[in-house]
Write an enzyme that holds these catalytic residues in place. Structure first.
Site, PDB file in Angstrom:
ATOM      1  N   LYS A  88       0.646  -1.010  -0.113  1.00  0.00           N
ATOM      2  CA  LYS A  88      -0.070  -0.088  -0.074  1.00  0.00           C
ATOM      3  C   LYS A  88       0.749   1.427  -0.138  1.00  0.00           C
ATOM      4  O   LYS A  88       0.473   2.179  -0.531  1.00  0.00           O
ATOM      5  CB  LYS A  88      -0.913  -0.050   1.281  1.00  0.00           C
ATOM      6  CG  LYS A  88      -2.353  -1.015   0.933  1.00  0.00           C
ATOM      7  CD  LYS A  88      -3.129  -0.898   2.167  1.00  0.00           C
ATOM      8  CE  LYS A  88      -4.319  -2.082   2.021  1.00  0.00           C
ATOM      9  NZ  LYS A  88      -5.102  -1.710   3.295  1.00  0.00           N
TER      10      LYS A  88
ATOM     11  N   LYS B 286      -6.432 -10.308  -5.796  1.00  0.00           N
ATOM     12  CA  LYS B 286      -7.735 -10.243  -4.784  1.00  0.00           C
ATOM     13  C   LYS B 286      -8.677  -9.258  -5.264  1.00  0.00           C
ATOM     14  O   LYS B 286      -8.349  -7.889  -5.535  1.00  0.00           O
ATOM     15  CB  LYS B 286      -7.213 -10.225  -3.412  1.00  0.00           C
ATOM     16  CG  LYS B 286      -7.048  -8.982  -2.968  1.00  0.00           C
ATOM     17  CD  LYS B 286      -6.998  -8.914  -1.061  1.00  0.00           C
ATOM     18  CE  LYS B 286      -6.525  -7.671  -0.786  1.00  0.00           C
ATOM     19  NZ  LYS B 286      -7.002  -7.259   0.632  1.00  0.00           N
TER      20      LYS B 286
ATOM     21  N   LYS C  77     -11.179  -3.066  -2.233  1.00  0.00           N
ATOM     22  CA  LYS C  77     -11.804  -2.069  -2.581  1.00  0.00           C
ATOM     23  C   LYS C  77     -10.939  -0.877  -3.172  1.00  0.00           C
ATOM     24  O   LYS C  77     -11.464   0.005  -3.677  1.00  0.00           O
ATOM     25  CB  LYS C  77     -12.514  -1.394  -1.249  1.00  0.00           C
ATOM     26  CG  LYS C  77     -11.695  -1.167   0.028  1.00  0.00           C
ATOM     27  CD  LYS C  77     -12.136  -0.512   1.206  1.00  0.00           C
ATOM     28  CE  LYS C  77     -11.309  -0.409   2.396  1.00  0.00           C
ATOM     29  NZ  LYS C  77     -10.835  -1.626   2.917  1.00  0.00           N
TER      30      LYS C  77
HETATM   31  N1  AQP Z   1     -10.720 -10.405  -1.858  1.00  0.00           N
HETATM   32  C1  AQP Z   1     -11.185 -10.896  -0.602  1.00  0.00           C
HETATM   33  N2  AQP Z   1     -11.160 -12.580  -0.539  1.00  0.00           N
HETATM   34  C2  AQP Z   1     -11.531 -12.803   0.636  1.00  0.00           C
HETATM   35  N3  AQP Z   1     -11.399 -12.146   1.809  1.00  0.00           N
HETATM   36  C3  AQP Z   1     -11.327 -11.047   1.850  1.00  0.00           C
HETATM   37  N4  AQP Z   1     -11.280  -9.833   2.725  1.00  0.00           N
HETATM   38  C4  AQP Z   1     -11.032  -8.632   1.995  1.00  0.00           C
HETATM   39  N5  AQP Z   1     -10.830  -8.939   0.527  1.00  0.00           N
HETATM   40  C5  AQP Z   1     -10.981 -10.247   0.518  1.00  0.00           C
HETATM   41  C6  AQP Z   1     -11.470 -10.028   3.966  1.00  0.00           C
HETATM   42  O1  AQP Z   1     -12.380  -9.166   4.468  1.00  0.00           O
HETATM   43  C7  AQP Z   1     -12.284  -8.834   5.832  1.00  0.00           C
HETATM   44  C8  AQP Z   1     -12.579  -7.323   6.271  1.00  0.00           C
HETATM   45  O2  AQP Z   1     -11.685  -6.600   5.423  1.00  0.00           O
HETATM   46  P1  AQP Z   1     -11.183  -5.158   5.816  1.00  0.00           P
HETATM   47  O3  AQP Z   1     -12.370  -4.181   5.202  1.00  0.00           O
HETATM   48  O4  AQP Z   1     -10.907  -4.993   7.086  1.00  0.00           O
HETATM   49  O5  AQP Z   1     -10.088  -4.705   4.915  1.00  0.00           O
HETATM   50  P2  AQP Z   1      -9.308  -5.041   3.965  1.00  0.00           P
HETATM   51  O6  AQP Z   1      -8.622  -6.283   3.501  1.00  0.00           O
HETATM   52  O7  AQP Z   1      -8.598  -3.758   3.758  1.00  0.00           O
HETATM   53  O8  AQP Z   1     -10.397  -4.843   2.618  1.00  0.00           O
HETATM   54  P3  AQP Z   1      -9.936  -4.781   1.037  1.00  0.00           P
HETATM   55  O9  AQP Z   1     -10.880  -4.603  -0.003  1.00  0.00           O
HETATM   56  O10 AQP Z   1      -8.931  -5.656   0.805  1.00  0.00           O
HETATM   57  O11 AQP Z   1      -9.252  -3.387   0.965  1.00  0.00           O
HETATM   58  P4  AQP Z   1      -8.005  -2.936   0.770  1.00  0.00           P
HETATM   59  O12 AQP Z   1      -7.563  -3.509  -0.407  1.00  0.00           O
HETATM   60  O13 AQP Z   1      -7.984  -1.279   0.359  1.00  0.00           O
HETATM   61  O14 AQP Z   1      -6.984  -3.036   2.031  1.00  0.00           O
HETATM   62  C9  AQP Z   1     -10.937  -9.366   6.111  1.00  0.00           C
HETATM   63  O15 AQP Z   1     -10.843 -10.416   6.903  1.00  0.00           O
HETATM   64  C10 AQP Z   1     -10.393  -9.611   4.941  1.00  0.00           C
HETATM   65  O16 AQP Z   1      -9.273 -10.542   4.962  1.00  0.00           O
END
Ligand code: AQP
Length: 332
Positions: free
Chosen positions: A112, A195, A198
């Site tokens: 990131k 993956k 968001k």
């Molecule tokens: N693609 C995914 N497949 C399976 N599990 C996923 N999680 C996120 N993306 C996938 C799981 O969702 C939970 C909550 O996620 P979060 O909102 O805390 O944060 P995150 O991991 O930051 O979500 P994103 O979309 O991946 O955002 P970015 O890329 O901006 O960080 C977690 O248990 C996560 O594992």
């Protein structure tokens, strides 16, 4: 009952299908067998810039979606992270126990921050995994239901729990990650080797649960597959089709071999159209339920207030023990 703890960010307005299948779905199941603590992690959200009004709205959105997904406040403790000040307090203690090099090895931070550039990356984003350590250890969680992307952070949690226990006295439960293999990583529909995320996915590859169902159906219909024609699960050779099969199988409870048989001799078009329909059928009542919770902010806020009270009782006890073990003079 063994205890589980997990959190989800309130940032994007809507959960995406990866959040739901990778994490929230397991949360709902685990409230039946575990003493479950689930939270909307607004402290984590501010590691990147947030508009205050949007953050407030998104936090309620997140709580409403968790209830719509099936969390039951009678069966689990649902709360907002900033309502329990012990998270920030224990995070400071854990910061002081973590090596700078150790924190620097977290791959999510490296990815990131490389994308954002050093000047736009906050120190909060750097210490994010350590706040997560505090989140988990405060509740003495035995297991943490998350997607595969969080494995390294759970490993750090285990290391720090053991370090504290060895340096002072046995204090923390050392937690295990709870990762369901089949749905541990849901992939971007346009780039099925990355993956679904968001922040990283293209809008066409990201299925947000609160988007117009018709728009999401279109995304399934234009999902990237391959030049072959056989519908078969093969994550290496056929990541796009395999991702669609995973989603299909999880939403319907039909096994992947059954799906392979059902679609033998049929084209990718049939699979995508059917999956689009299945998704719309599943998501439509989910959206309605979310709206119902949002239409009644008083009930929603009171669920969160009760959750925070239950969470604080546990968190305060752990923090008091920690403060005592590290040698702080008790406040009179
Ligand atoms: N693609 C995914 N497949 C399976 N599990 C996923 N999680 C996120 N993306 C996938 C799981 O969702 C939970 C909550 O996620 P979060 O909102 O805390 O944060 P995150 O991991 O930051 O979500 P994103 O979309 O991946 O955002 P970015 O890329 O901006 O960080 C977690 O248990 C996560 O594992």
């Amino acid at each position: 009952r063994p205890r589980v703890l997990s959190g989800i960010q309130p940032t994007a307005g809507s959960f995406h299908l990866g959040n739901y299948l990778g994490a929230v779905r397991q949360w709902v199941a685990l409230q039946e067998s575990h003493d479950a603590f689930y939270m909307v992690v607004d402290l984590h959200a501010i590691t990147v810039p947030q508009d205050p009004e949007e953050l407030r709205a998104n936090t309620r959105f997140a709580a409403a979606q968790l209830l719509a997904a099936g969390l039951d406040p009678e069966r689990c403790t649902l709360f907002v992270q900033s309502h329990v000040p012990e998270h920030a307090q224990l995070a400071w203690v854990m910061n002081c126990l973590t090596g700078f090099g150790e924190a620097s090895r977290m791959t999510q931070f490296k990815d990131k921050s490389a994308k954002q550039g050093a000047d736009r990356t906050t120190v909060g984003l750097f210490t994010y995994p350590i706040l997560q350590v505090a989140d988990i250890l405060l509740y003495q969680a035995n297991a943490v239901p998350v997607g595969e992307d969080q494995r390294q952070h759970i490993e750090l949690t285990r290391d720090l729990a053991e370090r504290f226990n060895t340096r002072y006295a046995p204090t923390f439960t050392v937690p295990e990650p709870y990762i369901v293999k089949e749905t541990a990583k849901i992939y971007d529909l346009q780039d099925p080797t990355s993956k679904m995320s968001k922040s990283a996915s293209s809008p066409k590859g990201l299925v947000n649960l609160l988007d117009e169902p018709k728009a999401s159906a279109k995304k399934f219909k234009s999902a990237v597959t391959d030049t072959d024609t056989v519908i078969r699960y093969d994550a290496e050779q056929k990541p796009g089709v395999s991702n669609l099969l995973t989603i299909y199988s999880t939403l319907t409870g039909t096994s992947i071999p059954e799906l392979e048989e059902r679609y033998e001799g049929k084209g990718y078009g049939a699979l995508k159209t059917d999956l689009a329909e299945i998704f719309v059928e599943w998501v439509t009542p989910f959206r309605t339920r979310t709206e119902e919770y949002l239409d009644d902010p008083e009930t929603l806020d009171s669920v969160l207030a009760k959750g925070a009270e239950k969470a604080r009782a546990v968190a305060a006890e752990t923090l008091a023990t920690v403060y005592d073990r590290i040698g702080f003079v008790p406040a009179k």
